[in-house]
Motif scaffolding. Structure first.
Motif, PDB file in Angstrom:
ATOM      1  N   ALA A   1       4.574   4.815   9.898  1.00  0.00           N
ATOM      2  CA  ALA A   1       3.313   5.378   9.410  1.00  0.00           C
ATOM      3  C   ALA A   1       2.651   6.303  10.433  1.00  0.00           C
ATOM      4  CB  ALA A   1       2.352   4.238   9.050  1.00  0.00           C
TER       5      ALA A   1
ATOM      6  N   ALA B   1      -4.637   5.994   6.951  1.00  0.00           N
ATOM      7  CA  ALA B   1      -5.908   5.831   6.235  1.00  0.00           C
ATOM      8  C   ALA B   1      -5.973   4.461   5.551  1.00  0.00           C
ATOM      9  CB  ALA B   1      -6.073   6.949   5.215  1.00  0.00           C
TER      10      ALA B   1
ATOM     11  N   GLU C   1      12.480   1.506   6.041  1.00  0.00           N
ATOM     12  CA  GLU C   1      11.944   1.197   4.702  1.00  0.00           C
ATOM     13  C   GLU C   1      12.595  -0.037   4.067  1.00  0.00           C
ATOM     14  OE1 GLU C   1      11.261   4.635   2.152  1.00  0.00           O
ATOM     15  OE2 GLU C   1      11.324   5.969   3.871  1.00  0.00           O
ATOM     16  N   GLY C   2      12.803  -1.049   4.877  1.00  0.00           N
ATOM     17  CA  GLY C   2      13.300  -2.322   4.338  1.00  0.00           C
ATOM     18  C   GLY C   2      14.762  -2.313   3.938  1.00  0.00           C
TER      19      GLY C   2
ATOM     20  N   ASN D   1       3.918  -0.658   8.396  1.00  0.00           N
ATOM     21  CA  ASN D   1       3.743   0.569   9.199  1.00  0.00           C
ATOM     22  C   ASN D   1       5.017   0.893   9.981  1.00  0.00           C
ATOM     23  OD1 ASN D   1       0.232   0.077  10.280  1.00  0.00           O
ATOM     24  ND2 ASN D   1       1.095   0.496   8.280  1.00  0.00           N
TER      25      ASN D   1
ATOM     26  N   SER E   1       0.828  -1.219   0.000  1.00  0.00           N
ATOM     27  CA  SER E   1       0.000   0.000   0.000  1.00  0.00           C
ATOM     28  C   SER E   1       0.858   1.265   0.000  1.00  0.00           C
ATOM     29  CB  SER E   1      -0.939   0.021   1.219  1.00  0.00           C
ATOM     30  OG  SER E   1      -0.196   0.301   2.393  1.00  0.00           O
TER      31      SER E   1
HETATM   32  C1  LIG Z   1      -5.276   5.044   0.214  1.00  0.00           C
HETATM   33  C2  LIG Z   1      -3.993   5.120   1.014  1.00  0.00           C
HETATM   34  C3  LIG Z   1      -3.970   5.838   2.189  1.00  0.00           C
HETATM   35  C4  LIG Z   1      -2.786   5.926   2.934  1.00  0.00           C
HETATM   36  N1  LIG Z   1      -2.803   6.628   4.106  1.00  0.00           N
HETATM   37  C5  LIG Z   1      -1.681   6.700   4.841  1.00  0.00           C
HETATM   38  C6  LIG Z   1      -1.676   7.424   6.072  1.00  0.00           C
HETATM   39  O1  LIG Z   1      -2.689   7.982   6.494  1.00  0.00           O
HETATM   40  N2  LIG Z   1      -0.526   7.467   6.775  1.00  0.00           N
HETATM   41  C7  LIG Z   1       0.601   6.846   6.338  1.00  0.00           C
HETATM   42  O2  LIG Z   1       1.627   6.917   7.025  1.00  0.00           O
HETATM   43  N3  LIG Z   1       0.631   6.158   5.180  1.00  0.00           N
HETATM   44  C8  LIG Z   1      -0.472   6.059   4.425  1.00  0.00           C
HETATM   45  N4  LIG Z   1      -0.456   5.370   3.243  1.00  0.00           N
HETATM   46  C9  LIG Z   1       0.798   4.738   2.788  1.00  0.00           C
HETATM   47  C10 LIG Z   1       0.986   3.250   3.219  1.00  0.00           C
HETATM   48  O3  LIG Z   1      -0.262   2.642   3.482  1.00  0.00           O
HETATM   49  C11 LIG Z   1       1.915   3.149   4.435  1.00  0.00           C
HETATM   50  O4  LIG Z   1       3.211   3.552   4.061  1.00  0.00           O
HETATM   51  C12 LIG Z   1       1.967   1.741   5.060  1.00  0.00           C
HETATM   52  O5  LIG Z   1       2.680   1.823   6.272  1.00  0.00           O
HETATM   53  C13 LIG Z   1       2.634   0.701   4.151  1.00  0.00           C
HETATM   54  O6  LIG Z   1       2.363  -0.591   4.698  1.00  0.00           O
HETATM   55  P1  LIG Z   1       2.392  -1.876   3.756  1.00  0.00           P
HETATM   56  O7  LIG Z   1       2.184  -3.058   4.602  1.00  0.00           O
HETATM   57  O8  LIG Z   1       1.473  -1.729   2.618  1.00  0.00           O
HETATM   58  O9  LIG Z   1       3.908  -1.828   3.269  1.00  0.00           O
HETATM   59  P2  LIG Z   1       4.497  -1.918   1.792  1.00  0.00           P
HETATM   60  O10 LIG Z   1       3.915  -0.877   0.919  1.00  0.00           O
HETATM   61  O11 LIG Z   1       4.447  -3.313   1.324  1.00  0.00           O
HETATM   62  O12 LIG Z   1       6.032  -1.537   2.100  1.00  0.00           O
HETATM   63  C14 LIG Z   1       6.384  -0.241   2.512  1.00  0.00           C
HETATM   64  C15 LIG Z   1       7.879  -0.198   2.802  1.00  0.00           C
HETATM   65  O13 LIG Z   1       8.159  -0.958   3.961  1.00  0.00           O
HETATM   66  C16 LIG Z   1       9.037  -2.048   3.684  1.00  0.00           C
HETATM   67  N5  LIG Z   1       8.533  -3.180   4.478  1.00  0.00           N
HETATM   68  C17 LIG Z   1       7.276  -3.690   4.474  1.00  0.00           C
HETATM   69  N6  LIG Z   1       7.177  -4.659   5.397  1.00  0.00           N
HETATM   70  C18 LIG Z   1       8.390  -4.760   6.004  1.00  0.00           C
HETATM   71  C19 LIG Z   1       8.916  -5.589   7.024  1.00  0.00           C
HETATM   72  N7  LIG Z   1       8.172  -6.517   7.624  1.00  0.00           N
HETATM   73  N8  LIG Z   1      10.232  -5.433   7.374  1.00  0.00           N
HETATM   74  C20 LIG Z   1      11.009  -4.509   6.780  1.00  0.00           C
HETATM   75  N9  LIG Z   1      10.548  -3.702   5.796  1.00  0.00           N
HETATM   76  C21 LIG Z   1       9.272  -3.832   5.415  1.00  0.00           C
HETATM   77  C22 LIG Z   1       8.965  -2.230   2.170  1.00  0.00           C
HETATM   78  O14 LIG Z   1      10.156  -2.782   1.647  1.00  0.00           O
HETATM   79  C23 LIG Z   1       8.751  -0.806   1.698  1.00  0.00           C
HETATM   80  O15 LIG Z   1       9.971  -0.116   1.658  1.00  0.00           O
HETATM   81  C24 LIG Z   1      -1.609   5.276   2.472  1.00  0.00           C
HETATM   82  C25 LIG Z   1      -1.654   4.532   1.290  1.00  0.00           C
HETATM   83  C26 LIG Z   1      -2.831   4.456   0.551  1.00  0.00           C
HETATM   84  C27 LIG Z   1      -2.823   3.646  -0.708  1.00  0.00           C
END
Ligand SMILES: Cc1cc2nc3c(=O)[nH]c(=O)nc-3n(C[C@H](O)[C@H](O)[C@H](O)COP(=O)(O)OP(=O)(O)OC[C@H]3O[C@@H](n4cnc5c(N)ncnc54)[C@H](O)[C@@H]3O)c2cc1C
Length: 448
Positions: free
Chosen positions: A146, A131, A197-198, A141, A71
């Motif tokens: 996040a 969100a 960020e991984g 997160n 996301s």
């Molecule tokens: C509609 C929408 C709304 C959003 N609203 C917000 C908001 O309000 N606030 C906010 O902060 N963000 C928001 N985001 C962005 C996003 O959801 C966040 O950044 C979220 O924390 C990413 O989580 P994910 O599991 O999808 O990680 P991913 O997108 O899969 O990965 C994000 C990063 O983290 C790394 N990563 C993932 N998991 C791990 C792990 N276990 N160990 C080490 N590294 C890892 C990945 O390599 C990448 O660099 C939003 C996105 C969308 C699409």
């Protein structure tokens, strides 16, 4: 020669290699970050799987991209064709909920909202509320530190993490932080991994802070003739300790009104504030808004009104999406600079002939200007990408930062040196080299 068969032999099970499927695991939600289908995807089931895979990849110099739910909005989880993607989606167990010690222990693939829903029955809450909380993972997160709407009062993810289990690039498994509320025995290695960020290690388990569930909030919504007044009111409202404080500009309000008329057609800006305590300050908060030129305002302690009153904020981004293709930016500003920032972004929109709606977390200065251009208009897309960069530069020129919560990933690396010294980059590179000497973990992301 592909590494797939050898890694499968090490793990004892198959990887995903079908390009139609690997493609869907190889990019996040960032609209213009490059990506290619990864060579293979590992659906990890345990910390040990990840340890074996990383030891193997280190020995062969194979780049590894960790994926939560994808996301992300910075290209952080994007892969290239040489990479192994390690997905945490199968590691989604809540290991322990301990209300007495106000903590939960989870695998990193647990969805944020699933944890909050599970702790509800104990009268507890997991507060950080991006969100995307109904589909982003807690590991993601942590990796992006996040934020969300409640962070104005409760802080971002880093304030709610007590300990992590992390697999380093070598395959070594370490634990940083501790389950206790306080911990001073080591350097603060825990927070080195939060927001990394991984790039430094793969988080597989997390101990998170729970708090007693806050009361249903009271909500204030106030309209202002322009954003300057709303922004000035927002800094003044911080004294009431809001649990949410959001601002919306005129462009975004117009987009909402065209879609769902809610009665904001005369407003140049609105503020929405929620309080989860001190409801008695309602009249004082309205008076504060009046001092800043409020047109009209409502304060309601009735929890059933809250959903109606914050509806306009929930509609803000989807309303802009209805107007065309969108680029959602994310910058952090000193709260006292919000009005100046919005003014400069509005000038940019006129200059570049673009629609840019601005909304965001006024209480912590985290703004999300959203650039709209016509679908399929490649020239408009180029102007939008240029404006995306210029918005970051405007924020930095006002003492702000390239990202408040979405992260640097791929798309914002170019801005890092504009706000931090080379010495900080060198320190980061030193840490990266110590923890990941072959540089296999998310290469090219976060650290320029
Ligand atoms: C509609 C929408 C709304 C959003 N609203 C917000 C908001 O309000 N606030 C906010 O902060 N963000 C928001 N985001 C962005 C996003 O959801 C966040 O950044 C979220 O924390 C990413 O989580 P994910 O599991 O999808 O990680 P991913 O997108 O899969 O990965 C994000 C990063 O983290 C790394 N990563 C993932 N998991 C791990 C792990 N276990 N160990 C080490 N590294 C890892 C990945 O390599 C990448 O660099 C939003 C996105 C969308 C699409």
């Amino acid at each position: 020669m592909s590494f797939v068969a050898d890694l499968e032999a090490v793990l004892g099970f198959s990887l995903i290699t079908d390009p139609d499927i690997t493609a869907s695991y190889s990019k996040d939600q960032a609209p213009f970050a490059p990506s290619e289908p990864a060579a293979a995807v590992l659906l990890a089931r345990s910390t040990e799987d990840i340890s074996k895979a990383l030891a193997f990849c280190s020995s062969r110099n194979i780049p590894v991209v960790t994926r939560g739910a994808g996301s992300g909005l910075s290209g952080g989880a994007n892969a290239d064709s040489k990479s192994l993607v390690i997905s945490l989606e199968k590691m989604n167990q809540i290991i322990e909920i301990d209300p007495a010690n106000q903590l939960a222990k989870v695998q990193a693939g647990v969805i944020n909202l699933d944890l909050d829903s599970a702790v509800k029955e104990f009268g507890m809450a997991y507060l950080p509320d991006p969100a995307s909380r109904d589909w982003s993972t807690l590991g993601g997160n942590v990796a992006t530190n996040a934020g969300g709407m409640c962070c104005v009062k409760y802080g971002v993810t880093s304030h709610h993490v007590r300990a992590l289990k992390v697999v380093l690039a070598s395959g070594q498994i370490i634990e940083v932080g501790k389950a206790t509320k306080k911990f001073m025995t080591t350097l603060d290695l825990l927070h080195l991994f939060v927001g990394s960020e991984g790039t430094l290690g793969i988080v597989t388990e997390i101990i998170l802070n729970l708090v007693p569930r806050p009361k249903s909030p009271a909500t204030l919504i106030a309209t202002f003739p322009d954003i300057k007044q709303a922004a000035a009111a927002s800094t003044d409202l911080l004294k009431y300790r809001p649990s949410m404080l959001e601002i919306i500009d005129e462009t975004t309000l117009k987009a909402v009104e065209q879609w769902h008329p809610l009665g904001f057609e005369v407003a140049g800006s609105i503020l929405i504030m929620q309080l989860d305590e001190n409801f008695e300050v309602g009249d004082a908060a309205i008076a504060t808004c009046k001092n800043h030129g409020m047109i009209d305002g409502i304060f309601s302690t009735d929890a059933s009104d809250a959903a109606d009153l914050i509806r306009v904020r929930k509609l803000a981004y989807p309303a802009l999406e209805r107007l065309g293709a969108t680029l959602l930016d994310d910058v952090a500003l000193p709260v006292t600079k919000i009005a100046e920032f919005v003014g400069l972004v509005q000038e940019l929109a006129i200059d570049k002939n673009l629609t840019i709606g601005i909304f965001g977390h006024a209480g912590d200065g985290n703004m999300h200007p959203t650039i709209v251009h016509d679908h399929g208009d490649s020239e408009g897309e180029k102007r939008a990408q240029l404006a995306f960069a210029q918005i970051v530069q405007i924020a930095q020129s006002l003492g702000g930062s390239a990202s408040g919560e979405h992260g640097i990933g791929l798309i914002k690396r170019g801005f890092v040196l504009d706000e931090v010294d080379q010495s900080i980059i060198d320190i980061q590179r030193g840490i990266k080299t110590l923890l990941d000497p072959s540089g296999i973990l998310n290469p090219g992301k976060k650290i320029p």
